[in-house]
Scaffold this active site. Structure first.
Site, PDB file in Angstrom:
ATOM      1  N   ASN A  31     -67.584  27.142 -43.786  1.00 37.27           N
ATOM      2  CA  ASN A  31     -66.806  28.094 -44.595  1.00 37.27           C
ATOM      3  C   ASN A  31     -67.275  29.513 -44.318  1.00 37.27           C
ATOM      4  O   ASN A  31     -68.191  29.731 -43.523  1.00 37.27           O
ATOM      5  CB  ASN A  31     -66.923  27.735 -46.080  1.00 37.27           C
ATOM      6  CG  ASN A  31     -68.368  27.769 -46.543  1.00 37.27           C
ATOM      7  OD1 ASN A  31     -69.010  28.809 -46.513  1.00 37.27           O
ATOM      8  ND2 ASN A  31     -68.900  26.624 -46.944  1.00 37.27           N
ATOM      9  N   ASP A  86     -68.235  20.572 -49.680  1.00 34.41           N
ATOM     10  CA  ASP A  86     -68.027  19.473 -50.620  1.00 34.41           C
ATOM     11  C   ASP A  86     -67.773  18.160 -49.886  1.00 34.41           C
ATOM     12  O   ASP A  86     -67.978  17.088 -50.446  1.00 34.41           O
ATOM     13  CB  ASP A  86     -66.829  19.782 -51.531  1.00 34.41           C
ATOM     14  CG  ASP A  86     -67.138  20.930 -52.485  1.00 34.41           C
ATOM     15  OD1 ASP A  86     -68.290  21.000 -52.969  1.00 34.41           O
ATOM     16  OD2 ASP A  86     -66.245  21.764 -52.745  1.00 34.41           O
ATOM     17  N   LYS A 131     -67.991  14.704 -27.343  1.00 35.71           N
ATOM     18  CA  LYS A 131     -66.915  15.612 -27.733  1.00 35.71           C
ATOM     19  C   LYS A 131     -65.604  14.825 -27.864  1.00 35.71           C
ATOM     20  O   LYS A 131     -65.253  14.050 -26.968  1.00 35.71           O
ATOM     21  CB  LYS A 131     -66.799  16.681 -26.641  1.00 35.71           C
ATOM     22  CG  LYS A 131     -65.880  17.799 -26.989  1.00 35.71           C
ATOM     23  CD  LYS A 131     -65.849  18.822 -25.851  1.00 35.71           C
ATOM     24  CE  LYS A 131     -64.633  19.709 -26.026  1.00 35.71           C
ATOM     25  NZ  LYS A 131     -64.191  20.292 -24.771  1.00 35.71           N
ATOM     26  N   PHE A 168     -73.261  28.732 -59.046  1.00 35.79           N
ATOM     27  CA  PHE A 168     -72.206  29.701 -58.766  1.00 35.79           C
ATOM     28  C   PHE A 168     -70.863  28.990 -58.801  1.00 35.79           C
ATOM     29  O   PHE A 168     -70.789  27.797 -58.529  1.00 35.79           O
ATOM     30  CB  PHE A 168     -72.416  30.337 -57.379  1.00 35.79           C
ATOM     31  CG  PHE A 168     -73.261  31.573 -57.440  1.00 35.79           C
ATOM     32  CD1 PHE A 168     -74.633  31.476 -57.575  1.00 35.79           C
ATOM     33  CD2 PHE A 168     -72.688  32.831 -57.376  1.00 35.79           C
ATOM     34  CE1 PHE A 168     -75.423  32.604 -57.651  1.00 35.79           C
ATOM     35  CE2 PHE A 168     -73.459  33.973 -57.451  1.00 35.79           C
ATOM     36  CZ  PHE A 168     -74.826  33.867 -57.588  1.00 35.79           C
ATOM     37  N   LYS A 226     -67.643  23.824 -65.491  1.00 37.11           N
ATOM     38  CA  LYS A 226     -68.735  23.440 -64.581  1.00 37.11           C
ATOM     39  C   LYS A 226     -70.094  23.572 -65.265  1.00 37.11           C
ATOM     40  O   LYS A 226     -70.989  22.767 -65.049  1.00 37.11           O
ATOM     41  CB  LYS A 226     -68.708  24.311 -63.310  1.00 37.11           C
ATOM     42  CG  LYS A 226     -67.591  23.924 -62.369  1.00 37.11           C
ATOM     43  CD  LYS A 226     -67.498  24.866 -61.172  1.00 37.11           C
ATOM     44  CE  LYS A 226     -66.200  24.573 -60.425  1.00 37.11           C
ATOM     45  NZ  LYS A 226     -65.946  25.526 -59.344  1.00 37.11           N
ATOM     46  N   LYS A 285     -71.953  20.047 -65.366  1.00 35.83           N
ATOM     47  CA  LYS A 285     -73.170  19.874 -64.566  1.00 35.83           C
ATOM     48  C   LYS A 285     -74.425  20.139 -65.392  1.00 35.83           C
ATOM     49  O   LYS A 285     -75.531  20.123 -64.858  1.00 35.83           O
ATOM     50  CB  LYS A 285     -73.135  20.803 -63.353  1.00 35.83           C
ATOM     51  CG  LYS A 285     -72.014  20.479 -62.371  1.00 35.83           C
ATOM     52  CD  LYS A 285     -72.273  21.119 -61.019  1.00 35.83           C
ATOM     53  CE  LYS A 285     -71.024  21.059 -60.148  1.00 35.83           C
ATOM     54  NZ  LYS A 285     -71.238  21.583 -58.800  1.00 35.83           N
TER      55      LYS A 285
HETATM   56  N1  CTP Z   1     -72.980  22.925 -54.944  1.00 36.12           N
HETATM   57  C1  CTP Z   1     -73.997  22.089 -54.594  1.00 36.12           C
HETATM   58  N2  CTP Z   1     -73.769  20.994 -53.821  1.00 36.12           N
HETATM   59  C2  CTP Z   1     -72.530  20.708 -53.386  1.00 36.12           C
HETATM   60  C3  CTP Z   1     -71.458  21.556 -53.745  1.00 36.12           C
HETATM   61  C4  CTP Z   1     -71.717  22.677 -54.516  1.00 36.12           C
HETATM   62  O1  CTP Z   1     -75.138  22.341 -54.975  1.00 36.12           O
HETATM   63  N3  CTP Z   1     -72.326  19.661 -52.627  1.00 36.12           N
HETATM   64  C5  CTP Z   1     -73.250  24.075 -55.810  1.00 36.12           C
HETATM   65  C6  CTP Z   1     -73.087  25.422 -55.170  1.00 36.12           C
HETATM   66  O2  CTP Z   1     -74.295  25.890 -54.625  1.00 36.12           O
HETATM   67  C7  CTP Z   1     -72.635  26.266 -56.342  1.00 36.12           C
HETATM   68  C8  CTP Z   1     -71.873  25.317 -57.201  1.00 36.12           C
HETATM   69  O3  CTP Z   1     -72.346  24.026 -56.850  1.00 36.12           O
HETATM   70  O4  CTP Z   1     -73.734  26.725 -57.104  1.00 36.12           O
HETATM   71  C9  CTP Z   1     -70.408  25.324 -56.973  1.00 36.12           C
HETATM   72  O5  CTP Z   1     -69.876  24.335 -57.793  1.00 36.12           O
HETATM   73  P1  CTP Z   1     -68.691  23.431 -57.340  1.00 36.12           P
HETATM   74  O6  CTP Z   1     -68.313  22.627 -58.518  1.00 36.12           O
HETATM   75  O7  CTP Z   1     -68.968  22.717 -56.098  1.00 36.12           O
HETATM   76  O8  CTP Z   1     -67.696  24.562 -57.049  1.00 36.12           O
HETATM   77  P2  CTP Z   1     -66.503  24.422 -56.161  1.00 36.12           P
HETATM   78  O9  CTP Z   1     -66.872  23.937 -54.797  1.00 36.12           O
HETATM   79  O10 CTP Z   1     -65.816  25.732 -56.255  1.00 36.12           O
HETATM   80  O11 CTP Z   1     -65.800  23.231 -56.955  1.00 36.12           O
HETATM   81  P3  CTP Z   1     -64.282  22.939 -57.097  1.00 36.12           P
HETATM   82  O12 CTP Z   1     -63.845  22.655 -55.721  1.00 36.12           O
HETATM   83  O13 CTP Z   1     -64.278  21.771 -57.994  1.00 36.12           O
HETATM   84  O14 CTP Z   1     -63.706  24.174 -57.708  1.00 36.12           O
END
Ligand code: CTP
Length: 413
Positions: free
Chosen positions: A217, A286, A296, A330, A344, A348
């Site tokens: 990303n 995620d 490859k 975050f 969240k 969490k």
């Molecule tokens: N985070 C994490 N491990 C993951 C995904 C995210 O520790 N596998 C943490 C990030 O560092 C951040 C927070 O989770 O602090 C973001 O929360 P998340 O719920 O993952 O946010 P989004 O990805 O925006 O979730 P959504 O897609 O549900 O909006």
């Protein structure tokens, strides 16, 4: 003391000796003098020969309200306040800007000019705000000097990344006067995170797809790196675990480089038990490809379906530990920011969540500026759009405030 009712700066009445060395950032030292003075500090300024080629001593004399010292063993200056007396007078010595040359002199322990002699003679804490061309900063000679000085207990504030006077862009820019003032207040006030250990994740993760490709990303890591610096400036021992970014780890911070979410998960869990505060600023993927092709992937098929599986939620894993650190997450949202962020925070079981808008022209991913809306179980605060380093200082102060508030309740973590 004062009847104003305003909170008094930790710098009030403090004796600060400002050493100005010869770099273009010397002009910023004039503004720094003004700001330190307005926070109540007693200022004495010492300039090297080269510094006087950039700014005249008279400027500093007017701003500090005291004569500026420029020469070692000058009969007139020595009779006013000699170099040993000046060294004893100082409660803190700040060199801003500190050039590569001056840093090398300090490392060698030279004393042939007034400022070097003062640094050698003073027993006060010494803080450097380096400023130089990015290649000079990155040069192994400078990096080695900096490492040795840090081992001797000398603190460095900055340098930061940015556009330089020479037209190049990179690390080497002196911190802004306001950032230096805030860091100095932290060092006099003992720092809001003094004695605490802070673990921070930053940047994106990369999830391999085959031997040469990955999913990732746009996270630049700037927010997490700025937080690491701000936490270190507030007196914390900081460990920064980062995915691949184009930034230099802030000075004085323990650094761990990782690539995938799984590596970040392992790195966090192996260190988090030593931490008082965890800040998950990384944009952790995620999902990861369910299978990683060893070779490859060839474009033989007309279409290709990727199967993805969920990665470990590192933040939730940390928040689920017992005991656990004060846990800050975050949230990046494109809509319904408050609802999602509060959701969240609760889901969490976090102590705090810092939410920002993404997909808008200003702030967020891959930008230098950000604004945050911060929520905790019984409160919230908005930090308006500002440079990420300023936002980071404000967020660290807020975390410190909430951390200490929780510490005094009956709420064991
Ligand atoms: N985070 C994490 N491990 C993951 C995904 C995210 O520790 N596998 C943490 C990030 O560092 C951040 C927070 O989770 O602090 C973001 O929360 P998340 O719920 O993952 O946010 P989004 O990805 O925006 O979730 P959504 O897609 O549900 O909006």
């Amino acid at each position: 003391m004062g009847a104003s009712g305003l909170s008094m700066s930790a710098l009030n009445g403090k004796h600060i000796l400002l050493g100005v060395t010869g770099g273009i950032a010397a002009y910023k030292a004039a503004e720094l003098t003004r700001q330190l003075k307005s926070r109540g500090a007693e200022m004495r300024v010492v300039m090297t020969e080269a510094a006087q080629a950039f700014v005249a001593p008279l400027t500093f004399q007017a701003l500090s309200g005291n004569p500026v010292a420029t020469h070692l063993l000058d009969p007139v200056e020595e009779s006013a306040m000699g170099h040993i007396a000046l060294a004893r007078w100082a409660e803190l010595v700040l060199i801003a800007p500190a050039t590569a040359d001056f840093i090398a002199r300090l490392r060698a322990g030279l004393a042939g000019d007034l400022l070097s002699a003062l640094c050698l003679a003073s027993e006060a804490p010494l803080i450097l705000a380096p400023a130089m061309n990015r290649a000079m900063w990155a040069n192994p000679a400078t990096q080695d000097n900096v490492r040795v000085l840090r081992e001797r207990g000398i603190r460095l504030l900055g340098p930061e990344e940015g556009e330089q006077a020479c037209g190049e862009t990179g690390p080497g820019r002196m911190l802004e006067p306001v950032e230096l003032c805030e860091a100095l207040e932290g060092s006099f006030g003992d720092g809001s995170l003094a004695g605490l250990s802070v673990l921070i994740t930053a940047g994106p993760t990369r999830e391999p797809l085959d031997a040469v490709r990955y999913l990732s990303n746009r996270s630049s890591g700037k927010m997490g790196y700025a937080l690491a610096r701000a936490a270190a400036d507030a007196g914390a021992r900081v460990t920064l675990i980062s995915g691949p970014v184009a930034l230099m780890p802030p000075p004085g911070v323990e650094f761990v480089a990782v690539e995938t979410a799984a590596e970040m998960h392992v790195a966090v869990l192996s260190r988090v038990h030593e931490s008082d505060i965890y800040i998950g600023a990384a944009a952790v993927a995620d999902y990861r490809p369910a299978e990683v092709a060893q070779a490859k992937i060839k474009k033989t098929a007309a279409s290709l379906n990727l199967e993805l599986t969920r990665t470990e939620d590192i933040l939730a894993a940390v928040a689920g530990l017992s005991p656990r650190p004060f846990t800050v997450g975050f949230a990046a949202e494109t809509d319904r920011l408050e609802d999602y962020a509060r959701g969240k925070l609760a889901a969490k079981n976090l102590d705090m969540i810092a939410a920002n808008w993404v997909g808008r022209p200003q702030g967020g991913f891959d930008r230098d500026e950000n604004s945050l809306h911060v929520f905790w179980p019984d409160g919230e605060r908005e930090l308006p759009l500002a440079d990420k380093s300023r936002i980071a200082i404000q967020l660290i102060e807020l975390i410190a405030e909430r951390f200490h508030a929780q510490d005094t309740t009956e709420n064991p973590r």
